[in-house]
Design an enzyme around this catalytic site. Structure first.
Site, PDB file in Angstrom:
ATOM      1  N   GLN A   1      28.994  51.130  10.328  1.00  6.49           N
ATOM      2  CA  GLN A   1      29.118  51.671  11.678  1.00  6.49           C
ATOM      3  C   GLN A   1      30.517  51.370  12.236  1.00  6.49           C
ATOM      4  O   GLN A   1      30.999  50.242  12.172  1.00  6.49           O
ATOM      5  CB  GLN A   1      28.028  51.070  12.581  1.00  6.49           C
ATOM      6  CG  GLN A   1      27.926  51.721  13.952  1.00  6.49           C
ATOM      7  CD  GLN A   1      27.562  53.209  13.880  1.00  6.49           C
ATOM      8  OE1 GLN A   1      26.787  53.620  13.034  1.00  6.49           O
ATOM      9  NE2 GLN A   1      28.135  54.005  14.764  1.00  6.49           N
TER      10      GLN A   1
ATOM     11  N   LYS B   1      19.530  56.040  13.830  1.00  5.98           N
ATOM     12  CA  LYS B   1      19.640  56.474  12.430  1.00  5.98           C
ATOM     13  C   LYS B   1      18.423  56.015  11.632  1.00  5.98           C
ATOM     14  O   LYS B   1      17.885  56.761  10.813  1.00  5.98           O
ATOM     15  CB  LYS B   1      20.934  55.925  11.809  1.00  5.98           C
ATOM     16  CG  LYS B   1      22.194  56.610  12.365  1.00  5.98           C
ATOM     17  CD  LYS B   1      23.501  55.952  11.908  1.00  5.98           C
ATOM     18  CE  LYS B   1      24.688  56.610  12.599  1.00  5.98           C
ATOM     19  NZ  LYS B   1      25.998  56.175  12.125  1.00  5.98           N
TER      20      LYS B   1
ATOM     21  N   ASP C   1      28.518  58.684   4.782  1.00 10.64           N
ATOM     22  CA  ASP C   1      29.286  59.168   5.932  1.00 10.64           C
ATOM     23  C   ASP C   1      30.395  60.128   5.531  1.00 10.64           C
ATOM     24  O   ASP C   1      30.993  60.788   6.383  1.00 10.64           O
ATOM     25  CB  ASP C   1      29.961  57.960   6.610  1.00 10.64           C
ATOM     26  CG  ASP C   1      29.371  57.672   7.964  1.00 10.64           C
ATOM     27  OD1 ASP C   1      28.698  58.549   8.537  1.00 10.64           O
ATOM     28  OD2 ASP C   1      29.617  56.554   8.467  1.00 10.64           O
TER      29      ASP C   1
HETATM   30  N1  LIG Z   1      30.166  55.126  10.516  1.00 13.79           N
HETATM   31  C1  LIG Z   1      30.225  55.956  11.557  1.00 13.79           C
HETATM   32  N2  LIG Z   1      30.548  55.492  12.756  1.00 13.79           N
HETATM   33  C2  LIG Z   1      30.614  56.348  13.812  1.00 13.79           C
HETATM   34  C3  LIG Z   1      30.305  57.705  13.651  1.00 13.79           C
HETATM   35  C4  LIG Z   1      29.987  58.180  12.355  1.00 13.79           C
HETATM   36  O1  LIG Z   1      29.735  59.400  12.120  1.00 13.79           O
HETATM   37  N3  LIG Z   1      29.938  57.268  11.342  1.00 13.79           N
HETATM   38  N4  LIG Z   1      30.260  58.553  14.757  1.00 13.79           N
HETATM   39  C5  LIG Z   1      30.230  57.970  16.084  1.00 13.79           C
HETATM   40  C6  LIG Z   1      28.892  57.484  16.557  1.00 13.79           C
HETATM   41  N5  LIG Z   1      27.703  58.119  15.999  1.00 13.79           N
HETATM   42  C7  LIG Z   1      27.357  57.850  14.722  1.00 13.79           C
HETATM   43  O2  LIG Z   1      27.493  56.778  14.232  1.00 13.79           O
HETATM   44  C8  LIG Z   1      26.778  58.836  16.833  1.00 13.79           C
HETATM   45  C9  LIG Z   1      27.049  59.139  18.143  1.00 13.79           C
HETATM   46  C10 LIG Z   1      26.097  59.755  18.965  1.00 13.79           C
HETATM   47  C11 LIG Z   1      24.861  60.071  18.461  1.00 13.79           C
HETATM   48  C12 LIG Z   1      23.797  60.658  19.310  1.00 13.79           C
HETATM   49  O3  LIG Z   1      22.788  61.100  18.796  1.00 13.79           O
HETATM   50  N6  LIG Z   1      23.958  60.661  20.629  1.00 13.79           N
HETATM   51  C13 LIG Z   1      22.946  61.152  21.542  1.00 13.79           C
HETATM   52  C14 LIG Z   1      23.047  60.413  22.843  1.00 13.79           C
HETATM   53  C15 LIG Z   1      22.748  58.960  22.732  1.00 13.79           C
HETATM   54  C16 LIG Z   1      22.928  58.282  24.064  1.00 13.79           C
HETATM   55  O4  LIG Z   1      22.228  58.631  24.986  1.00 13.79           O
HETATM   56  O5  LIG Z   1      23.785  57.387  24.121  1.00 13.79           O
HETATM   57  C17 LIG Z   1      23.164  62.630  21.852  1.00 13.79           C
HETATM   58  O6  LIG Z   1      24.326  63.094  21.755  1.00 13.79           O
HETATM   59  O7  LIG Z   1      22.191  63.282  22.234  1.00 13.79           O
HETATM   60  C18 LIG Z   1      24.596  59.793  17.156  1.00 13.79           C
HETATM   61  C19 LIG Z   1      25.521  59.183  16.347  1.00 13.79           C
HETATM   62  C20 LIG Z   1      31.161  56.759  16.128  1.00 13.79           C
HETATM   63  N7  LIG Z   1      30.925  55.871  15.034  1.00 13.79           N
END
Ligand SMILES: Nc1nc2c(c(=O)[nH]1)N[C@@H](CN(C=O)c1ccc(C(=O)N[C@@H](CCC(=O)O)C(=O)O)cc1)CN2
Length: 284
Positions: A97, A53, A120
């Site tokens: 988070q 982020k 968020d």
């Molecule tokens: N406060 C928050 N917590 C969580 C959220 C949220 O929206 N707000 N969502 C999820 C986790 N998340 C954001 O925080 C999130 C998950 C995945 C990705 C991402 O870009 N993933 C990559 C792969 C990364 C890897 O290899 O592990 C992808 O999909 O290409 C971004 C944000 C739970 N918590």
């Protein structure tokens, strides 16, 4: 059929290209948008997401404000950090988070976030606004899913959408977004109590899989030509594994990869929410 790829990384880059001039316009007025993050504990996944982020923010000139707290932080200390960010004029929007360690009350924490800074869209006031159809920050993953569909010309209005997973960060809030008049989809929200998941998926024009069960969506469940978005995150033998089984690309009309699909869109919409929050501070 080989599905068209719903490329979240490329779409995120396109959104960032649109945000850059808006950030420049803010800079011309002496404002640099600031994204705050509150991270508790040492969960490697949460650390990785927060790092991404801030890397995204840096790419478009959004300042980073990081508050990393130990896993045994008390509710009072965490709430004091929330109060500090609420009062900080350099922080236009911030997130806590999730998930938080078990001893902390996420409801109380989210409720303490100043609604104008809820980047968020997951705090009670923002969720209430979403239910009421009022303006407010939208939850990043559902918002990102809609942008991904929209920017790839996947028809949403009138579509039958099956969402698997009723969590607040994806399924439940996505149902609210998709049933707004502006989206006009018909949504079936599936969960562990759903009697015949295969039947619900089979009649869908759009399938959003956010169950966190590796490979739960198999090719025989998918209507030919449907759009399938894989939001599931599981780790199988150390490898990120989604909810969509191999072979679905041969049946679907569109498929979001995982990784590289909805995840980057979640991050794009977070930065977008922060830029919008900063713009609101200079509007009028
Ligand atoms: N406060 C928050 N917590 C969580 C959220 C949220 O929206 N707000 N969502 C999820 C986790 N998340 C954001 O925080 C999130 C998950 C995945 C990705 C991402 O870009 N993933 C990559 C792969 C990364 C890897 O290899 O592990 C992808 O999909 O290409 C971004 C944000 C739970 N918590």
């Amino acid at each position: 059929m080989t599905a068209k790829v719903l490329d979240g990384k490329a779409t995120k880059d396109a959104i960032f290209a649109e945000l850059r001039p808006r950030v420049a316009a803010l800079a011309a007025r002496g404002v640099t948008p600031g994204l705050g993050t509150v991270l508790v504990g040492d969960d490697p996944g949460s650390h990785a997401y927060v790092k991404m982020k801030h890397a995204d923010s840096a790419k478009i000139g959004v300042n980073s404000i990081r508050r990393d707290l130990p896993g045994d932080v008390t509710q009072d200390k965490l709430e004091a950090v929330i109060d500090e960010l609420n009062a900080d004029p350099a922080c236009h929007g911030y997130i806590v988070q999730l998930p938080l360690p078990k001893h902390l009350d996420p409801g109380r924490v989210l409720d303490r976030i100043a609604p104008a800074k809820d980047a968020d869209g997951l705090a009670p006031v923002s969720l209430g606004r979403l239910v009421l159809g009022e303006q407010g920050a939208l939850p990043c993953t559902p918002y990102g899913i809609i942008e991904l569909l929209r920017r790839h010309d996947v028809p949403i209005a009138g579509a039958q959408v099956t969402v698997i997973g009723r969590g607040i960060t994806v399924g439940r809030t996505l149902g609210l977004l998709l049933t707004r008049r502006s989206e006009n989809a018909t949504v079936t929200l599936c969960h562990t109590g759903t009697r015949d998941l295969a039947a619900e998926v089979r009649r869908a024009d759009i399938v959003i899989a956010a169950a966190g069960v590796p490979g739960i969506i198999t090719p025989d469940m998918v209507k030919p030509g449907a759009a399938v978005l894989d939001v599931g995150v599981s780790h199988v033998e150390g490898k990120l594994t989604g909810d969509v089984a191999p072979g679905v690309a041969e049946v679907a009309g569109w498929l979001s990869p995982n990784p590289g699909g909805v995840g980057p869109m979640t991050r794009a919409m977070l930065v977008s929410n922060v830029v919008e929050a900063a713009e609101r501070t200079v509007a009028g």
